[in-house]
Design a protein around this motif. Structure first.
Motif, PDB file in Angstrom:
ATOM      1  N   ASN A  26       0.765  -1.186   0.096  1.00  0.00           N
ATOM      2  CA  ASN A  26      -0.095  -0.055  -0.022  1.00  0.00           C
ATOM      3  C   ASN A  26       1.034   1.216  -0.094  1.00  0.00           C
ATOM      4  O   ASN A  26       0.876   2.383  -0.758  1.00  0.00           O
ATOM      5  CB  ASN A  26      -0.872  -0.152   1.243  1.00  0.00           C
ATOM      6  N   TYR A  27       1.953   1.408   0.767  1.00  0.00           N
ATOM      7  CA  TYR A  27       2.917   2.306   0.786  1.00  0.00           C
ATOM      8  C   TYR A  27       3.537   2.410  -0.777  1.00  0.00           C
ATOM      9  O   TYR A  27       3.590   3.323  -1.439  1.00  0.00           O
ATOM     10  CB  TYR A  27       4.098   2.042   1.566  1.00  0.00           C
ATOM     11  N   SER A  29       2.048   1.422  -3.591  1.00  0.00           N
ATOM     12  CA  SER A  29       1.050   2.156  -4.602  1.00  0.00           C
ATOM     13  C   SER A  29       0.761   3.461  -4.550  1.00  0.00           C
ATOM     14  O   SER A  29       0.877   4.212  -5.533  1.00  0.00           O
ATOM     15  CB  SER A  29      -0.303   1.297  -4.188  1.00  0.00           C
ATOM     16  N   ASP A 209       1.458  -0.544   6.964  1.00  0.00           N
ATOM     17  CA  ASP A 209       0.894  -0.663   5.431  1.00  0.00           C
ATOM     18  C   ASP A 209      -0.744  -0.823   5.330  1.00  0.00           C
ATOM     19  O   ASP A 209      -1.272  -0.392   4.460  1.00  0.00           O
ATOM     20  CB  ASP A 209       1.896  -1.568   4.792  1.00  0.00           C
ATOM     21  N   ASP A 210      -1.131  -1.772   6.293  1.00  0.00           N
ATOM     22  CA  ASP A 210      -2.471  -2.228   6.156  1.00  0.00           C
ATOM     23  C   ASP A 210      -3.320  -0.931   6.299  1.00  0.00           C
ATOM     24  O   ASP A 210      -4.276  -0.789   5.658  1.00  0.00           O
ATOM     25  CB  ASP A 210      -2.888  -3.121   7.125  1.00  0.00           C
ATOM     26  N   GLY A 213      -3.532   1.227   3.660  1.00  0.00           N
ATOM     27  CA  GLY A 213      -4.342   0.901   2.683  1.00  0.00           C
ATOM     28  C   GLY A 213      -5.809   1.105   3.038  1.00  0.00           C
ATOM     29  O   GLY A 213      -6.763   1.492   2.136  1.00  0.00           O
ATOM     30  N   THR A 217      -8.168   3.726   0.522  1.00  0.00           N
ATOM     31  CA  THR A 217      -9.308   3.071  -0.196  1.00  0.00           C
ATOM     32  C   THR A 217     -10.637   3.864   0.303  1.00  0.00           C
ATOM     33  O   THR A 217     -11.480   3.924  -0.425  1.00  0.00           O
ATOM     34  CB  THR A 217      -9.567   1.445   0.336  1.00  0.00           C
TER      35      THR A 217
END
Length: 453
Positions: A26-27, A29, A209-210, A213, A217
């Protein structure tokens, strides 16, 4: 435009966009959809001073945050970004960690005083220190729901701060983190103990990171992603010996990515030198807000208009107090770094300024107590990226040494650095360990400096 400031503790640049083999999709992206700064540096490699530098656009010796907020140090609160944006009609909200006033999980003093008018944090009373990553997760979920329901006319400024990747790390290593293959950063010895410690760091990083995300989102689902400037960063290097609370690049080097909707940038990465001090001038330019005269940094907003920018010719960083008094200053350009230690009465390692950890114990068992610091250092970063070969006395570098000495003195004079007048005082209300103290968590009164009357 809204503004979202996402930040962790003690992460340095150890995320996958900088080439590390860690699980941060996620970082990755977000950084690929932003501008990633390869040579970004904090103003101070210790928690509160670093954050105060970024959030005020001034150096710690200017904004007052010479040490940790929970140890009695304070900043000029009117300079804080939340206060600045509140006066411009923004809705400032705090979610999770802040480290600019009081203890970093306690928000009673932060709401109102710093400019925040809403606290989006969940309750953290049930969590042990090593479990605060779960508080981070709860806060991310709460913030995601808030984004989905945000219907105010005002633009928002949200600070989402995480305990990750601060010590204590989670007790249980993530099932996908294989300790045998968890080689630590290159300036740390690679052995079974350090691999285990690094696997725990990576476990903490996975939670961060989660959370990134979850938040991104929610921004997209709520239609806010293209209306929000996102600043992604950390305060300083990892909580390891010779990283956090040092002026080596492993201490002051930070991850930094900024996403500006509608950007005309010509590249997704930038190699020039950038300081955290530059972020607020840049942000205010992007928001078309007049910049206060006290700001020290240099805006790089032109990069998002597709206009070239050389970066800073030099960056400056400092240490004053972390847990013990350790006054240090540095100036760094692209190739060289000059460091001066001002407390010549104590040139051993300030051990309480190293977070307690198995890695610290390893170093202590292998001679850390006998390691000394030079009064001055010069490092040629082209040839010595880990800053282990001090060439301060090498005849070939004397012109560089003299030039950077002069640059540092000129900077200290221009910014009225109180260290020019002598050592900084420990005042009533400040909690400061003695230089010789081993652990910041010591309960022995003799391990603390008595404040001046």
């Amino acid at each position: 435009m809204n503004v979202l400031y996402i930040h962790t503790h003690d992460t340095g640049r150890v995320i996958s966009p900088y080439g590390y083999q860690v699980a941060t999709p996620n970082y990755q992206s977000l950084c690929e959809d932003s501008m990633l700064f390869h040579n970004a540096f904090c103003a101070a490699p210790t928690c509160s001073p670093s954050r105060a530098g970024l959030l005020t656009g001034t150096y710690p010796h200017q904004n007052g945050m010479l040490g940790l907020a929970q140890r009695g140090f304070d900043l000029n609160r009117e300079y804080h970004l939340a206060n600045v944006l509140a006066k411009q009609g923004f809705h400032p909200a705090l979610c999770g960690v802040q480290h600019e006033i009081g203890y970093y999980t306690n928000h009673e003093m932060a709401i109102g005083t710093l400019g925040y008018i809403e606290d989006l944090s969940t309750d953290n009373q049930a969590f042990k220190e090593e479990d605060l990553v779960f508080w981070d997760r709860n806060n991310a979920a709460n913030l995601a729901n808030w984004f989905k329901s945000y219907d105010q006319d005002k633009p928002f400024f949200v600070s989402y701060g995480m305990h990750a990747t601060h010590r204590k790390y989670p007790e249980t290593i993530h099932e996908q983190e294989n300790v045998a293959y968890s080689k630590p950063p290159l300036n740390i010895p690679n052995n079974e103990l350090t691999r285990d410690d690094y696997a725990r760091y990576k476990t903490s990083l996975r939670t961060a990171d989660d959370n990134v995300g979850t938040i991104i989102t929610a921004l997209k689902q709520s239609g806010l992603y293209e209306k929000t400037i996102i600043i992604l960063t950390t305060d300083h290097g990892l909580a390891l010996p010779f990283e956090k609370c040092t002026l080596h690049d492993s201490g002051i080097g930070v991850l930094l990515a900024i996403r500006v909707p509608g950007s005309k940038q010509t590249s997704n990465t930038f190699d020039g030198l950038i300081s955290h001090i530059d972020v607020i001038p840049t942000l205010l330019d992007l928001l078309n807000i007049e910049k206060p005269a006290y700001l020290e940094g240099r805006s790089f907003a032109c990069l998002f208009e597709g206009i070239s920018h050389p970066g800073d010719e030099m960056i400056f960083a400092q240490i004053n107090f972390h847990t013990s008094y350790e006054p240090v200053r540095c100036v760094r350009n692209e190739r060289y770094k000059y460091i001066r230690y001002f407390d010549e009465s104590y040139l051993k390692i300030n051990r309480s300024n190293i977070d307690d950890s198995p890695v610290k114990e390893f170093y202590v068992s292998h001679g850390l107590n006998d390691v000394t610091k030079p009064k001055e250092c010069l490092y040629d970063l082209y040839y010595d990226g880990y800053e282990t070969n001090n060439v301060i006395d090498d005849a070939r570098y004397q012109d560089v040494v003299e030039r950077l000495r002069q640059e540092l003195v000129a900077f200290m004079e221009r910014t009225a650095d109180p260290l020019l007048e002598g050592h900084l005082a420990v005042l009533p209300g400040m909690k400061v360990n003695t230089p010789e103290c081993y652990s910041a968590r010591s309960k022995d009164p003799q391990d603390y400096v008595k404040p001046q009357e």
